[in-house]
Design an enzyme around this catalytic site. Structure first.
Site, mmCIF file in Angstrom:
data_model
loop_
_atom_site.group_PDB
_atom_site.id
_atom_site.type_symbol
_atom_site.label_atom_id
_atom_site.label_comp_id
_atom_site.label_asym_id
_atom_site.label_seq_id
_atom_site.Cartn_x
_atom_site.Cartn_y
_atom_site.Cartn_z
ATOM 1 N N LYS A 191 0.942 4.390 7.325
ATOM 2 C CA LYS A 191 0.392 5.157 6.467
ATOM 3 C C LYS A 191 0.864 6.853 6.777
ATOM 4 C CE LYS A 191 -2.429 2.389 4.282
ATOM 5 N NZ LYS A 191 -1.937 1.090 4.707
ATOM 6 N N SER A 217 0.856 -1.089 -0.062
ATOM 7 C CA SER A 217 0.040 0.061 0.107
ATOM 8 C C SER A 217 0.922 1.240 0.243
ATOM 9 C CB SER A 217 -0.942 0.094 1.131
ATOM 10 O OG SER A 217 -0.149 0.008 2.478
#
Length: 206
Positions: free
Chosen positions: A162, A124
């Site tokens: 993230k 990701s």
């Protein structure tokens, strides 16, 4: 001695076999053979290796007689220290748990006890961070807008790496890979967001 020393210094310098071979202009297989003792680099390549790994050819070949105190390397006044490597960060009952012990990796930081390495899972965060890379994380309960952090969402969710984005009253957990949707948290959802720490450095695939 050379194969073991090369592997140790390569890992401490944050190189994968692939990235080191690219810097030297040789194949990844060549580096692999050096580390298993099946072949050795020529003198010119050995000198390049030593320079890339910030050491001497004698040290790389195991010829340097250096005691443990003298062998400590400093950067910015900080000694290179062992930092625990974990595979999973979880949250439960308001606390953080670190699971999957992968041993240690070295880093030059002021307070080693305030850091951990996390093995990155998934793609990701491609192309900047790949599956299997190491993220050096400073343990802290808050992040600034735009920081790269390790966060856990949910009562017993698993940690995710993230970008932390503040937008109004919402927090966005932003991946780098456009194939993944950002996670937007608002209101009561924010009560289930645990911040494990700030990512201060990443290393190529471990």
């Amino acid at each position: 001695m050379f194969p073991q020393r090369l592997k140790e210094l390569r890992k401490r310098s944050g190189f994968s076999q692939k990235s080191l071979s690219a810097r030297l202009g040789v194949s990844q297989q060549a580096v692999g053979k050096w580390e298993t003792g099946r072949s050795s680099p020529d003198p010119e390549t050995l000198a390049q290796l030593a320079a890339l790994l910030n050491t001497s050819t004698d040290d790389l070949l195991g010829l340097a007689a250096v005691d443990s105190a003298a062998s400590r390397r400093f950067f910015g006044g900080y000694e290179e220290s062992p930092i625990p490597v974990v595979g999973t960060v979880r949250a439960g009952y308001g606390a953080l748990a670190f699971e999957e012990d992968y041993g240690v990796e070295y880093a030059r930081v002021k307070d080693p006890g305030s850091y951990f390495y996390l093995v990155v899972k998934g793609d990701s965060m491609e192309p900047r961070i790949s599956d299997g890379d190491l993220a050096l994380v400073h343990r802290q309960p808050t992040l600034e807008n735009g920081d790269l952090g390790v966060m856990v969402y949910g009562d017993e969710g698993e940690g995710t790496l993230k970008k932390y984005v503040l937008r109004g009253n919402a927090v966005i957990l932003q991946p780098f890979n456009p194939a993944y949707e950002p996670k937007v948290l608002r209101g009561e959802e924010l009560d289930k967001l645990f911040i494990a720490g700030k990512v201060v450095e990443t290393k190529a695939k471990w």
